[in-house]
Design a protein around this motif. Structure first.
Motif, PDB file in Angstrom:
ATOM      1  N   ALA A  69      26.187  12.405   4.128  1.00  0.00           N
ATOM      2  CA  ALA A  69      24.807  12.144   4.550  1.00  0.00           C
ATOM      3  C   ALA A  69      23.911  13.330   4.212  1.00  0.00           C
ATOM      4  CB  ALA A  69      24.770  11.860   6.045  1.00  0.00           C
ATOM      5  N   LEU A  70      24.386  14.544   4.469  1.00  0.00           N
ATOM      6  CA  LEU A  70      23.571  15.725   4.182  1.00  0.00           C
ATOM      7  C   LEU A  70      23.380  15.915   2.680  1.00  0.00           C
ATOM      8  CD1 LEU A  70      24.777  18.363   6.813  1.00  0.00           C
ATOM      9  CD2 LEU A  70      23.117  16.494   7.032  1.00  0.00           C
ATOM     10  N   ARG A  71      24.435  15.694   1.901  1.00  0.00           N
ATOM     11  CA  ARG A  71      24.304  15.828   0.438  1.00  0.00           C
ATOM     12  C   ARG A  71      23.283  14.839  -0.110  1.00  0.00           C
ATOM     13  NH1 ARG A  71      29.905  16.649   0.469  1.00  0.00           N
ATOM     14  NH2 ARG A  71      30.255  14.437   0.132  1.00  0.00           N
ATOM     15  N   ASP A  72      23.267  13.628   0.471  1.00  0.00           N
ATOM     16  CA  ASP A  72      22.356  12.589  -0.017  1.00  0.00           C
ATOM     17  C   ASP A  72      21.002  12.626   0.683  1.00  0.00           C
ATOM     18  OD1 ASP A  72      24.404  11.746  -1.673  1.00  0.00           O
ATOM     19  OD2 ASP A  72      25.102  10.182  -0.290  1.00  0.00           O
ATOM     20  N   ASP A  73      20.809  13.632   1.552  1.00  0.00           N
ATOM     21  CA  ASP A  73      19.553  13.778   2.293  1.00  0.00           C
ATOM     22  C   ASP A  73      19.264  12.541   3.137  1.00  0.00           C
ATOM     23  OD1 ASP A  73      17.438  15.559   2.931  1.00  0.00           O
ATOM     24  OD2 ASP A  73      16.053  14.407   1.697  1.00  0.00           O
ATOM     25  N   GLU A  74      20.323  12.035   3.774  1.00  0.00           N
ATOM     26  CA  GLU A  74      20.215  10.854   4.621  1.00  0.00           C
ATOM     27  C   GLU A  74      20.520  11.223   6.074  1.00  0.00           C
ATOM     28  OE1 GLU A  74      19.280   7.880   3.763  1.00  0.00           O
ATOM     29  OE2 GLU A  74      19.227   8.137   1.576  1.00  0.00           O
ATOM     30  N   PRO A  75      20.057  10.433   7.041  1.00  0.00           N
ATOM     31  CA  PRO A  75      20.398  10.700   8.447  1.00  0.00           C
ATOM     32  C   PRO A  75      21.905  10.614   8.669  1.00  0.00           C
ATOM     33  CG  PRO A  75      18.594   9.116   8.285  1.00  0.00           C
ATOM     34  CD  PRO A  75      19.141   9.286   6.892  1.00  0.00           C
ATOM     35  N   ILE A  76      22.417  11.398   9.598  1.00  0.00           N
ATOM     36  CA  ILE A  76      23.842  11.344   9.941  1.00  0.00           C
ATOM     37  C   ILE A  76      24.095  10.066  10.731  1.00  0.00           C
ATOM     38  CG2 ILE A  76      25.700  12.435  11.254  1.00  0.00           C
ATOM     39  CD1 ILE A  76      24.277  15.118  10.745  1.00  0.00           C
ATOM     40  N   PRO A  77      24.998   9.201  10.267  1.00  0.00           N
ATOM     41  CA  PRO A  77      25.225   7.938  10.982  1.00  0.00           C
ATOM     42  C   PRO A  77      25.906   8.165  12.325  1.00  0.00           C
ATOM     43  CG  PRO A  77      26.827   8.203   9.214  1.00  0.00           C
ATOM     44  CD  PRO A  77      25.843   9.328   9.058  1.00  0.00           C
ATOM     45  N   ALA A  78      25.592   7.344  13.294  1.00  0.00           N
ATOM     46  CA  ALA A  78      26.189   7.467  14.629  1.00  0.00           C
ATOM     47  C   ALA A  78      27.698   7.314  14.577  1.00  0.00           C
ATOM     48  CB  ALA A  78      25.574   6.427  15.563  1.00  0.00           C
ATOM     49  N   SER A  79      28.186   6.531  13.618  1.00  0.00           N
ATOM     50  CA  SER A  79      29.630   6.307  13.503  1.00  0.00           C
ATOM     51  C   SER A  79      30.388   7.581  13.164  1.00  0.00           C
ATOM     52  CB  SER A  79      29.910   5.250  12.430  1.00  0.00           C
ATOM     53  OG  SER A  79      29.412   5.666  11.162  1.00  0.00           O
ATOM     54  N   ALA A  80      29.690   8.562  12.599  1.00  0.00           N
ATOM     55  CA  ALA A  80      30.361   9.795  12.183  1.00  0.00           C
ATOM     56  C   ALA A  80      30.836  10.627  13.360  1.00  0.00           C
ATOM     57  CB  ALA A  80      29.434  10.626  11.303  1.00  0.00           C
ATOM     58  N   THR A  81      30.173  10.527  14.493  1.00  0.00           N
ATOM     59  CA  THR A  81      30.554  11.336  15.650  1.00  0.00           C
ATOM     60  C   THR A  81      31.098  10.505  16.814  1.00  0.00           C
ATOM     61  OG1 THR A  81      28.243  11.276  16.394  1.00  0.00           O
ATOM     62  CG2 THR A  81      28.924  13.185  15.108  1.00  0.00           C
ATOM     63  N   LYS A  82      31.044   9.191  16.699  1.00  0.00           N
ATOM     64  CA  LYS A  82      31.528   8.334  17.778  1.00  0.00           C
ATOM     65  C   LYS A  82      33.041   8.478  17.943  1.00  0.00           C
ATOM     66  CE  LYS A  82      31.432   3.555  19.431  1.00  0.00           C
ATOM     67  NZ  LYS A  82      31.001   2.155  19.144  1.00  0.00           N
ATOM     68  N   GLY A  83      33.471   8.707  19.187  1.00  0.00           N
ATOM     69  CA  GLY A  83      34.897   8.777  19.471  1.00  0.00           C
ATOM     70  C   GLY A  83      35.542  10.117  19.183  1.00  0.00           C
ATOM     71  N   THR A  84      34.770  11.134  18.819  1.00  0.00           N
ATOM     72  CA  THR A  84      35.342  12.453  18.548  1.00  0.00           C
ATOM     73  C   THR A  84      35.314  13.297  19.824  1.00  0.00           C
ATOM     74  OG1 THR A  84      33.180  13.262  17.803  1.00  0.00           O
ATOM     75  CG2 THR A  84      34.679  12.403  16.127  1.00  0.00           C
ATOM     76  N   ALA A  85      36.016  14.423  19.800  1.00  0.00           N
ATOM     77  CA  ALA A  85      36.065  15.309  20.967  1.00  0.00           C
ATOM     78  C   ALA A  85      34.680  15.876  21.239  1.00  0.00           C
ATOM     79  CB  ALA A  85      37.065  16.436  20.709  1.00  0.00           C
ATOM     80  N   THR A  86      34.307  15.961  22.522  1.00  0.00           N
ATOM     81  CA  THR A  86      32.941  16.367  22.874  1.00  0.00           C
ATOM     82  C   THR A  86      32.851  17.602  23.759  1.00  0.00           C
ATOM     83  OG1 THR A  86      32.879  14.980  24.852  1.00  0.00           O
ATOM     84  CG2 THR A  86      32.204  13.958  22.757  1.00  0.00           C
ATOM     85  N   GLY A  87      33.859  17.868  24.564  1.00  0.00           N
ATOM     86  CA  GLY A  87      33.775  18.984  25.502  1.00  0.00           C
ATOM     87  C   GLY A  87      33.236  18.601  26.863  1.00  0.00           C
ATOM     88  N   GLN A  88      32.682  17.396  26.988  1.00  0.00           N
ATOM     89  CA  GLN A  88      32.291  16.804  28.273  1.00  0.00           C
ATOM     90  C   GLN A  88      31.247  17.622  29.034  1.00  0.00           C
ATOM     91  OE1 GLN A  88      35.916  16.094  30.457  1.00  0.00           O
ATOM     92  NE2 GLN A  88      36.958  15.274  28.662  1.00  0.00           N
ATOM     93  N   ALA A  89      30.333  18.262  28.293  1.00  0.00           N
ATOM     94  CA  ALA A  89      29.283  19.041  28.958  1.00  0.00           C
ATOM     95  C   ALA A  89      27.895  18.527  28.609  1.00  0.00           C
ATOM     96  CB  ALA A  89      29.402  20.512  28.554  1.00  0.00           C
ATOM     97  N   GLU A  90      27.808  17.357  28.003  1.00  0.00           N
ATOM     98  CA  GLU A  90      26.521  16.800  27.613  1.00  0.00           C
ATOM     99  C   GLU A  90      25.684  16.501  28.858  1.00  0.00           C
ATOM    100  OE1 GLU A  90      24.652  13.273  24.759  1.00  0.00           O
ATOM    101  OE2 GLU A  90      26.806  13.335  25.211  1.00  0.00           O
ATOM    102  N   GLY A  91      24.419  16.910  28.841  1.00  0.00           N
ATOM    103  CA  GLY A  91      23.514  16.639  29.937  1.00  0.00           C
ATOM    104  C   GLY A  91      23.553  17.649  31.067  1.00  0.00           C
ATOM    105  N   VAL A  92      24.447  18.655  30.991  1.00  0.00           N
ATOM    106  CA  VAL A  92      24.511  19.677  32.032  1.00  0.00           C
ATOM    107  C   VAL A  92      23.247  20.537  32.024  1.00  0.00           C
ATOM    108  CG1 VAL A  92      25.751  21.717  32.831  1.00  0.00           C
ATOM    109  CG2 VAL A  92      27.019  19.713  32.073  1.00  0.00           C
ATOM    110  N   VAL A  93      22.675  20.750  30.825  1.00  0.00           N
ATOM    111  CA  VAL A  93      21.448  21.527  30.683  1.00  0.00           C
ATOM    112  C   VAL A  93      20.398  20.672  29.983  1.00  0.00           C
ATOM    113  CG1 VAL A  93      20.369  23.516  29.556  1.00  0.00           C
ATOM    114  CG2 VAL A  93      22.610  23.754  30.618  1.00  0.00           C
ATOM    115  N   THR A  94      19.172  20.671  30.526  1.00  0.00           N
ATOM    116  CA  THR A  94      18.071  19.930  29.911  1.00  0.00           C
ATOM    117  C   THR A  94      16.817  20.801  29.929  1.00  0.00           C
ATOM    118  OG1 THR A  94      17.378  18.951  32.023  1.00  0.00           O
ATOM    119  CG2 THR A  94      18.984  17.727  30.714  1.00  0.00           C
ATOM    120  N   SER A  95      15.874  20.485  29.028  1.00  0.00           N
ATOM    121  CA  SER A  95      14.599  21.182  29.032  1.00  0.00           C
ATOM    122  C   SER A  95      13.816  20.790  30.273  1.00  0.00           C
ATOM    123  CB  SER A  95      13.797  20.816  27.781  1.00  0.00           C
ATOM    124  OG  SER A  95      14.477  21.232  26.618  1.00  0.00           O
ATOM    125  N   SER A  96      13.152  21.780  30.889  1.00  0.00           N
ATOM    126  CA  SER A  96      12.381  21.493  32.098  1.00  0.00           C
ATOM    127  C   SER A  96      11.007  20.952  31.736  1.00  0.00           C
ATOM    128  CB  SER A  96      12.236  22.755  32.941  1.00  0.00           C
ATOM    129  OG  SER A  96      13.502  23.165  33.414  1.00  0.00           O
TER     130      SER A  96
END
Length: 378
Positions: free
Chosen positions: A351-378
């Motif tokens: 996607a980056l080589r072709d200057d295209e958006p990264i597809p959602a399928s590329a990161t779906k189901g991969t390891a995440t670390g389970q810390a998403e949403g712990v910090v947000t902009s105020s």
């Protein structure tokens, strides 16, 4: 607020590249919310121009003299992916964990002169310079490192099954760039490195960064103790946040990356709120610190080059940045390490080589670390 709309001394328009040039008579659109990605580099330009008068030449030379550079192109030669002439740019941004000088206390280790890439992000700026994707590379990823030659001319043999951040500690910036290019098949057009002590001072000079934690974070190893709620972090606390790993999620480097990505967006938002262009002294202090903090490739290694570079990115706000982590899975033989999820990673690099958006399928189901949403902009 942009320099153009700031009351006070007139600030000349900085030189622009083709990507940032606009025709005469066209009115600039008001800047959007979220402000500008990598806006720190713009302080360099403004710090020189806003003060005016006979001291401009001296200030320019002083700021220019602060910059440290590395000639990636010369050191790597032709043994690298070809440039893609489609209007996009790829920048490798590293946060260096250097165990010497002012960083000794911050790094928490002995003054042994060693260094690691504590944070690594591949920033892809799309054609038109209005959108960007940021791919964080976990430092604990097991990779095959190519042979490389460091700044002293020492050649280091290739190695298999080593941690990603060993590339920087083995051969410095050149080896880190070569390793990323080997992993991705994508040429890095630019290189930027920020060190611990400079990062902390920049946050302090901004007056802190305001964000919200949705749960308490307590990590004695990074000296961070935050209750759930809104906080304005000073430099030391901000450094603790982007380095913590044991106080959030599953305790892995992946959780830390999620905090780093959230902090970057909060930082960009904070720059908009501070109004640095209304105070010449604040502007210069930030420019002075920023140029002392950054190591750049030789193509960016001057104040004028950084002005052009920042000008080309000024239309990218936090809302136009898509941030992901390189697709990985936990190493079955060592839960403290991860390995590249090759099939999904190939989708990201393609996607980056072709200057295209990264597809959602590329990161779906991969390891995440389970810390998403712990910090947000105020």
């Amino acid at each position: 607020m942009s320099a153009e709309s700031t009351p006070g001394p007139h600030i000349p328009e900085p030189p622009t590249t083709a990507a940032g040039r606009r025709g005469r008579g066209r009115r600039r659109k008001p800047p959007g919310s979220g402000r500008r990605a990598l806006r720190v580099t713009a302080w360099t330009a403004a710090g020189v121009l806003v003060l005016g008068g006979t001291g401009v030449g001296y200030l320019y030379l002083k700021l220019n003299g602060n910059l440290r550079t590395v000639d990636i192109n010369q050191m790597l030669g032709s043994d690298r992916p070809a440039k893609v002439d489609n209007g996009s740019e790829n920048i490798l941004v590293l946060g260096s964990d250097t165990r010497s000088g002012a960083n000794r206390k911050l790094g928490g280790g002995a003054d042994d002169g060693s260094a690691r890439s504590d944070t690594a992000m591949i920033v892809h700026v799309y054609k038109g310079h209005r959108q960007a994707s940021v791919v964080s590379v976990p430092r604990d990823t097991l990779i095959d490192r190519p042979s490389c030659t460091d700044a002293q001319g020492t050649t280091h043999d290739a190695a298999t099954g080593v941690m990603f951040n060993s590339a920087y500690s083995t051969g410095g910036a050149t080896c880190a760039v070569k390793t990323v290019e080997s992993m991705t098949g994508i040429r890095m057009d630019h290189y930027l490195e920020v060190d611990f002590s400079g990062f902390q001072k920049l946050v302090d000079e901004l007056g802190g960064v305001t964000l919200t934690t949705t749960e308490a974070i307590d990590d004695p190893q990074s000296h961070l103790d935050l209750k759930a709620g809104e906080h304005t972090l000073d430099g030391q606390q901000a450094l603790g946040l982007v380095r913590t790993r044991h106080g959030v999620g599953d305790g892995s480097d992946l959780g830390r990356i999620q905090l780093q990505q959230a902090f970057v967006k909060a930082l960009i938002h904070q720059v908009e709120q501070v109004g640095v262009f209304t105070s010449p002294k604040k502007l210069y202090d930030l420019a002075d610190t920023a140029t002392k903090t950054v190591t750049a490739d030789s193509d960016l290694g001057s104040v004028n080059s950084l002005i052009d570079f920042a000008n080309g990115l000024k239309s990218i706000g936090a809302q136009n940045m898509h941030m992901v982590t390189m697709p990985v899975r936990y190493d079955p033989s060592d839960p403290n390490r991860v390995v590249v999820a090759e099939a999904k990673a190939k989708q990201v690099w393609a996607a980056l080589r072709d200057d295209e958006p990264i597809p959602a399928s590329a990161t779906k189901g991969t390891a995440t670390g389970q810390a998403e949403g712990v910090v947000t902009s105020s």
